[in-house]
Motif scaffolding. Structure first.
Motif, PDB file in Angstrom:
ATOM      1  N   LEU A  34       0.830  -1.206   0.000  1.00  0.00           N
ATOM      2  CA  LEU A  34       0.000   0.000   0.000  1.00  0.00           C
ATOM      3  C   LEU A  34       0.863   1.253   0.000  1.00  0.00           C
ATOM      4  N   ALA A  35       1.969   1.224   0.738  1.00  0.00           N
ATOM      5  CA  ALA A  35       2.843   2.394   0.789  1.00  0.00           C
ATOM      6  C   ALA A  35       3.503   2.672  -0.555  1.00  0.00           C
ATOM      7  N   ALA A  36       3.742   1.606  -1.337  1.00  0.00           N
ATOM      8  CA  ALA A  36       4.382   1.763  -2.649  1.00  0.00           C
ATOM      9  C   ALA A  36       3.416   2.231  -3.722  1.00  0.00           C
ATOM     10  N   LEU A  37       2.126   2.314  -3.406  1.00  0.00           N
ATOM     11  CA  LEU A  37       1.120   2.707  -4.395  1.00  0.00           C
ATOM     12  C   LEU A  37       1.050   4.239  -4.447  1.00  0.00           C
ATOM     13  N   ASN A  38       1.900   4.822  -5.283  1.00  0.00           N
ATOM     14  CA  ASN A  38       1.942   6.277  -5.378  1.00  0.00           C
ATOM     15  C   ASN A  38       0.923   6.834  -6.366  1.00  0.00           C
ATOM     16  N   LYS A  39       0.652   6.098  -7.444  1.00  0.00           N
ATOM     17  CA  LYS A  39      -0.255   6.572  -8.490  1.00  0.00           C
ATOM     18  C   LYS A  39      -1.313   5.512  -8.744  1.00  0.00           C
ATOM     19  N   PRO A  40      -2.385   5.520  -7.955  1.00  0.00           N
ATOM     20  CA  PRO A  40      -3.407   4.467  -8.095  1.00  0.00           C
ATOM     21  C   PRO A  40      -4.047   4.423  -9.479  1.00  0.00           C
ATOM     22  N   LEU A  41      -4.263   5.579 -10.110  1.00  0.00           N
ATOM     23  CA  LEU A  41      -4.934   5.584 -11.411  1.00  0.00           C
ATOM     24  C   LEU A  41      -4.061   4.972 -12.497  1.00  0.00           C
ATOM     25  N   VAL A  42      -2.755   5.149 -12.396  1.00  0.00           N
ATOM     26  CA  VAL A  42      -1.850   4.519 -13.365  1.00  0.00           C
ATOM     27  C   VAL A  42      -1.906   3.006 -13.221  1.00  0.00           C
ATOM     28  N   ALA A  43      -1.939   2.524 -11.985  1.00  0.00           N
ATOM     29  CA  ALA A  43      -2.058   1.079 -11.753  1.00  0.00           C
ATOM     30  C   ALA A  43      -3.397   0.560 -12.266  1.00  0.00           C
ATOM     31  N   ALA A  44      -4.453   1.359 -12.095  1.00  0.00           N
ATOM     32  CA  ALA A  44      -5.770   0.935 -12.581  1.00  0.00           C
ATOM     33  C   ALA A  44      -5.809   0.868 -14.102  1.00  0.00           C
ATOM     34  N   THR A  45      -5.062   1.731 -14.773  1.00  0.00           N
ATOM     35  CA  THR A  45      -5.074   1.758 -16.238  1.00  0.00           C
ATOM     36  C   THR A  45      -4.564   0.456 -16.828  1.00  0.00           C
ATOM     37  N   SER A  46      -3.536  -0.129 -16.218  1.00  0.00           N
ATOM     38  CA  SER A  46      -2.996  -1.390 -16.742  1.00  0.00           C
ATOM     39  C   SER A  46      -4.017  -2.516 -16.612  1.00  0.00           C
ATOM     40  N   LEU A  47      -4.776  -2.529 -15.523  1.00  0.00           N
ATOM     41  CA  LEU A  47      -5.828  -3.536 -15.369  1.00  0.00           C
ATOM     42  C   LEU A  47      -6.959  -3.317 -16.367  1.00  0.00           C
ATOM     43  N   LEU A  48      -7.294  -2.060 -16.601  1.00  0.00           N
ATOM     44  CA  LEU A  48      -8.366  -1.760 -17.547  1.00  0.00           C
ATOM     45  C   LEU A  48      -8.003  -2.203 -18.961  1.00  0.00           C
ATOM     46  N   ALA A  49      -6.726  -2.098 -19.317  1.00  0.00           N
ATOM     47  CA  ALA A  49      -6.312  -2.526 -20.655  1.00  0.00           C
ATOM     48  C   ALA A  49      -6.601  -4.008 -20.871  1.00  0.00           C
ATOM     49  N   VAL A  50      -6.388  -4.809 -19.822  1.00  0.00           N
ATOM     50  CA  VAL A  50      -6.676  -6.243 -19.924  1.00  0.00           C
ATOM     51  C   VAL A  50      -8.179  -6.477 -20.035  1.00  0.00           C
ATOM     52  N   LEU A  51      -8.960  -5.795 -19.210  1.00  0.00           N
ATOM     53  CA  LEU A  51     -10.412  -5.982 -19.242  1.00  0.00           C
ATOM     54  C   LEU A  51     -11.002  -5.536 -20.574  1.00  0.00           C
ATOM     55  N   VAL A  92     -12.034   5.919 -14.241  1.00  0.00           N
ATOM     56  CA  VAL A  92     -10.602   6.233 -14.214  1.00  0.00           C
ATOM     57  C   VAL A  92     -10.291   7.384 -15.168  1.00  0.00           C
ATOM     58  N   ALA A  93     -10.840   7.331 -16.396  1.00  0.00           N
ATOM     59  CA  ALA A  93     -10.541   8.366 -17.397  1.00  0.00           C
ATOM     60  C   ALA A  93     -11.046   9.735 -16.960  1.00  0.00           C
ATOM     61  N   SER A  94     -12.221   9.784 -16.334  1.00  0.00           N
ATOM     62  CA  SER A  94     -12.756  11.091 -15.899  1.00  0.00           C
ATOM     63  C   SER A  94     -11.890  11.697 -14.801  1.00  0.00           C
ATOM     64  N   ARG A  95     -11.310  10.867 -13.943  1.00  0.00           N
ATOM     65  CA  ARG A  95     -10.425  11.387 -12.901  1.00  0.00           C
ATOM     66  C   ARG A  95      -9.098  11.854 -13.487  1.00  0.00           C
ATOM     67  N   GLN A  96      -8.690  11.229 -14.589  1.00  0.00           N
ATOM     68  CA  GLN A  96      -7.469  11.663 -15.279  1.00  0.00           C
ATOM     69  C   GLN A  96      -7.734  12.827 -16.228  1.00  0.00           C
ATOM     70  N   ARG A  97      -9.003  13.238 -16.311  1.00  0.00           N
ATOM     71  CA  ARG A  97      -9.430  14.290 -17.221  1.00  0.00           C
ATOM     72  C   ARG A  97      -9.103  13.944 -18.669  1.00  0.00           C
TER      73      ARG A  97
END
Length: 874
Positions: free
Chosen positions: A644-661, A678-683
């Motif tokens: 959890l401490a190493a998770l600096n950019k949660p949306l970037v991590a979510a993007t890689s999962l979304l690519a698979v889905l 995710v995209a709306s939060r990244q604008r």
């Protein structure tokens, strides 16, 4: 390339012994031998690589890889050094680097090392680098044309690469070279069937039928031949021959529904009937099939889909009666698919209620039915009413069944399921514990009990229950479940940690699911060689294609979607991640905090026990050196806080999962809804708009689609400065999402009016209104939420629980919340979510008292039985 460095004669002999010790798994002796060489020649590259290989095999991967790299630098012209480094890269699942190392070793060796060529081909297959895979298999065939495996491997390479005609040519050439083939050869039979399956896949149906006409006697899988032949007949329009072939298959196995559907297609009947005439034709055909195969339950069951009226009533009564009299517990699950038709559901209910009344125990009945038939009718009806939402009736029936046979675990399990659907999770866990205690050696019952404990947040108790069936020497039960790839437990525990606010442990469990899918994909490496040697070609092709779609598995989809939601929540509220080190994030109730602390203490205790056991002196007989295998790797992050401490950019991590889905689950609306979040939060407005158009095409009336549409169109910035392609893409999406003549206010109002009695759509409309008006719309949106629990609204319990959690964001005060909870409790009186803490404690106390009274009565009965059987004392 510099030449290979040579050792003196004495050290060369030691090095040969080192290789022998590695191959015979005498790793400790090998390390001593390597150190003896390195003591005199510290820059001996091959020795450094071999030592690194041994260390990596003993689970010292990082140190071993560093030594191997150092050895290659000292002896860059050594074939063996590059080979050893390639093996280490393959052990680390670093396939691209392994290919480079193997290629370099092959180049130094002169390009004729068959073993290296074969290993490189398998790595190319692992990477799905089909052109290189085909080339490597072709080179192997040129070197060893006498090996049959090389021929079929090249054909398989062309087939998986999509070059079907090339695969057929290779197989034809291979079959021409064969001489004196035994009459019953499995390998030759499999090659022939594989050849035929490729012809079928290439739509060369006539060629496939001609191929079988000359070679059918050489095949050893008559069912596989018949299936291919029936499908080819069907594809070429030879319906009569297809029908005869399917009938042959049904006489062998009349329960295969796919064959029944193929037979219907051969008869010209559509599997999904759109008109009453087509349904009547299908019913007539299946009646004919039932007469032809009177023992086929599949034919009778499929016929129920198409039958109507009195004919349906008669057939379904016979079908259900037979199952109830035989004691088939799954009969309700079998006929539940018919409930899509309300009339058929009503008929089924009337029939089984009639059976229950007819079979009820009676002293006057002369020809009384078997008591078990009455019991299973109660069991069926309990499931029936539970599915329809009539919890009270379902509980009455299942209680009658338990009174009839109190020691049957299935009845207590059904009671737990009924209570779970009603939202009474604590009582459901209690009932499932009753089922478990009736048969403590049943692994399924224990797993179900653990799952129900997790749903009420008792992770420590769940771990203790599953620990009854895990390895005794495992560091903790969850570690063994992870090794067994028990997705259900990891997913349920992750959900439990999220509910208690421990996001660190939740992320850890979700990451473990993701890594397990990586392991499943990586494990196919061994099958690339095994299946070629064993000639299981059709199964191999199916396995490769299944692995390509691996991450479309429901368990992965569930875990990935949960992870993405957690990432977006951590992005919105970064403060929630700060409590990850102590295991409690966010505001918890006293019970949740107690459970979280208890779970953490159990984990730390297990870790301490494992450390003590490791520190104890070994008293058993000394094992042979080659039997000493490395133990399981140590868990470096037992509480998940480091992750959890190493998770600096949660949306970037979510993007890689979304690519698979987006690639593997593109037909699921949840994929595109998560993409929008995710995209709306990244604008990233273009991606958000495109995701929303995808979602709208899949489910245009989905509540979240409506809310996100309003949110997007009300949040879009001025597009005048945007690049032309981006502006054009967003404008196209806007035109699809919102008709030009309609405003957002009108869109929101029309949506709610179109679904006045749907709770889910009412919740979606309230959230959309809040997104559209902001704080100014809170009062109106809250008024819409307050309408949810009303009696005329059609809604499910999760929708109401979700609405309860959203009340603070709608500005609800304590009075408004109390009013909502009161109305929700009246609608779902058994749901724990709408009970206060005092009521939950009172119910728990009552359950414990009932269990204590039952245990006391049981002990008393056992004591009386023992006293009655004891001999009389004078």
């Amino acid at each position: 390339m510099p030449p290979k460095k040579e050792l003196p004669a004495k050290e060369r002999a030691l090095f040969k012994r080192l290789i022998q010790e590695y191959e015979t798994k005498k790793y400790k002796l090998g390390l001593k031998t390597a150190d003896a060489i390195l003591k005199k020649f510290p820059e001996a590259g091959e020795t450094l690589c071999m030592k690194g290989l041994i260390l990596a095999t003993m689970e010292q991967r990082a140190e071993g890889l560093e030594l191997a790299r150092k050895g290659v630098r000292h002896d860059i012209g050594s074939f063996l050094a590059w080979h050893a480094l390639g093996i280490l890269q393959r052990m680390d699942k670093n396939w691209n680097e392994a290919v480079k190392c193997y290629s370099m070793a092959l180049r130094i060796e002169g390009g004729s090392n068959v073993n290296l060529m074969r290993e490189i081909s398998y790595l190319h297959m692992q990477l799905r680098n089909y052109p290189a895979f085909v080339e490597s298999r072709l080179n192997l065939l040129k070197v060893q044309p006498h090996l049959r495996m090389n021929w079929v491997a090249l054909a398989t390479a062309h087939h998986l690469a999509g070059s079907l005609e090339q695969a057929v040519r290779v197989l034809e050439r291979y079959e021409e070279t064969l001489r004196d083939v035994p009459a019953r050869s499995y390998e030759h039979s499999e090659v022939l069937l594989y050849h035929a399956s490729i012809l079928f896949e290439a739509a060369r149906y006539a060629d496939m039928l001609e191929f079988f006409s000359a070679r059918e006697a050489q095949t050893m899988d008559p069912q596989g031949v018949a299936l291919l032949r029936a499908r080819a007949y069907l594809a070429t329009g030879a319906s009569e021959k297809a029908e005869m072939t399917y009938e042959t298959l049904l006489k062998r196995n009349g329960e295969d529904r796919s064959v029944v559907e193929g037979w219907l297609s051969a008869k010209g009947v559509k599997a999904v009937s759109a008109t009453p005439e087509e349904a009547a034709a299908a019913a007539k055909a299946l009646t004919e099939l039932s007469e032809l195969l009177p023992k086929s339950a599949a034919a009778r069951r499929v016929a129920l889909v198409y039958l109507q009226g009195d004919e349906f009533r008669s057939r379904v009564a016979t079908y259900i009666q037979s199952a109830l009299q035989k004691g088939v517990p799954s009969i309700f699950a079998d006929v539940y698919g018919l409930y899509k038709d309300d009339e058929k559901r009503r008929v089924v209910e009337e029939i089984v209620e009639g059976f229950r009344e007819e079979w009820a125990p009676s002293e006057s009945a002369a020809d009384q039915e078997e008591p078990s038939s009455y019991l299973w009718s109660l069991y069926f009806l309990a499931q029936h009413y539970s599915k329809l939402g009539n919890t009270d009736r379902a509980l009455v029936l299942i209680s009658s069944a338990i009174a009839h046979s109190p020691t049957m675990p299935e009845l207590h399990m059904m009671r737990a399921r009924i209570l779970k659907r009603a939202g009474d999770l604590h009582a459901a866990a209690h009932a499932m514990e009753d089922a478990r205690t009736l048969d403590g050696q049943d692994r399924f019952l224990n797993c179900k009990a653990a799952k129900y404990q997790l749903r009420i947040g008792r992770t420590a108790e769940a771990s203790k229950i599953v620990g009854l069936f895990t390895k005794a020497d495992a560091p903790d039960p969850v570690a063994d479940l992870l090794e067994m790839q028990a997705f259900w437990y990891l997913a349920e525990e992750a959900d439990a940690w999220i509910r208690t606010g421990n996001f660190a442990m939740a992320l850890k469990r979700l990451d473990q699911i993701d890594r397990t899918f990586d392991e499943i994909y990586d494990d196919q490496l061994d099958f690339h060689s095994y299946c070629m040697r064993k000639f299981t070609l059709r199964s191999y092709a199916s396995m490769v294609r299944w692995e390509d779609q691996l991450r479309s598995h429901p368990a992965y989809f569930r875990a990935a979607l949960t992870t993405i939601k957690l990432y977006t929540r951590l992005h919105d509220e970064p403060a929630l991640a700060k409590g990850g080190s102590n295991g409690t994030n966010g505001e918890l109730t006293d019970e949740q905090r107690k459970e979280a602390k208890k779970a953490k203490r159990a984990e730390l205790r297990a870790a301490e026990d494992a450390k003590k056991n490791a520190a104890k002196p070994k008293v058993e007989a000394k094992k042979a050196d080659d039997d000493e295998l490395p133990g399981p790797p140590k868990d470096e992050d037992p509480t998940g806080s480091k992750r959890l401490a190493a998770l600096n950019k949660p949306l970037v991590a979510a993007t890689s999962l979304l690519a698979v889905l987006q690639e593997r689950a593109a037909t699921r609306v949840e994929t595109w809804l998560a993409t929008f979040e995710v995209a709306s939060r990244q604008r990233n407005w273009l991606l958000a708009a495109r995701a929303l158009t995808h979602a709208q095409r899949l489910e245009p009336q989905h509540p979240e689609v409506h809310r996100q549409t309003v949110l997007l169109l009300s949040s879009l910035p001025d597009l005048a400065a945007a690049p032309a392609p981006v502006r054009a893409g967003i404008e196209t999406a806007k035109a699809q999402l919102l008709p030009q003549e309609q405003s957002l206010e009108a869109l929101s109002s029309t949506y709610v009016q179109a679904h006045p009695a749907s709770g889910a759509h009412l919740l979606g409309g309230a959230r959309a209104l809040l997104a559209l008006r902001g704080d100014a719309g809170r009062a109106d949106a809250l008024a819409m939420l307050q309408q949810l629990p009303r009696a005329e609204t059609q809604l499910e319990l999760p929708t109401l629980v979700e609405a309860l959690g959203l009340l603070p964001s709608f500005g609800a005060d304590d009075a408004a919340r109390a009013e909502f909870v009161k109305a929700a409790h009246e609608r779902f009186p058994r749901a724990d979510a709408f009970k206060d803490k005092a009521l939950l404690q009172e119910e728990e106390k009552q359950r414990e008292e009932e269990r204590a009274a039952w245990a006391a009565s049981k002990d008393e009965a056992e004591g009386a039985a023992e006293a009655g059987s004891a001999p009389t004392q004078k």
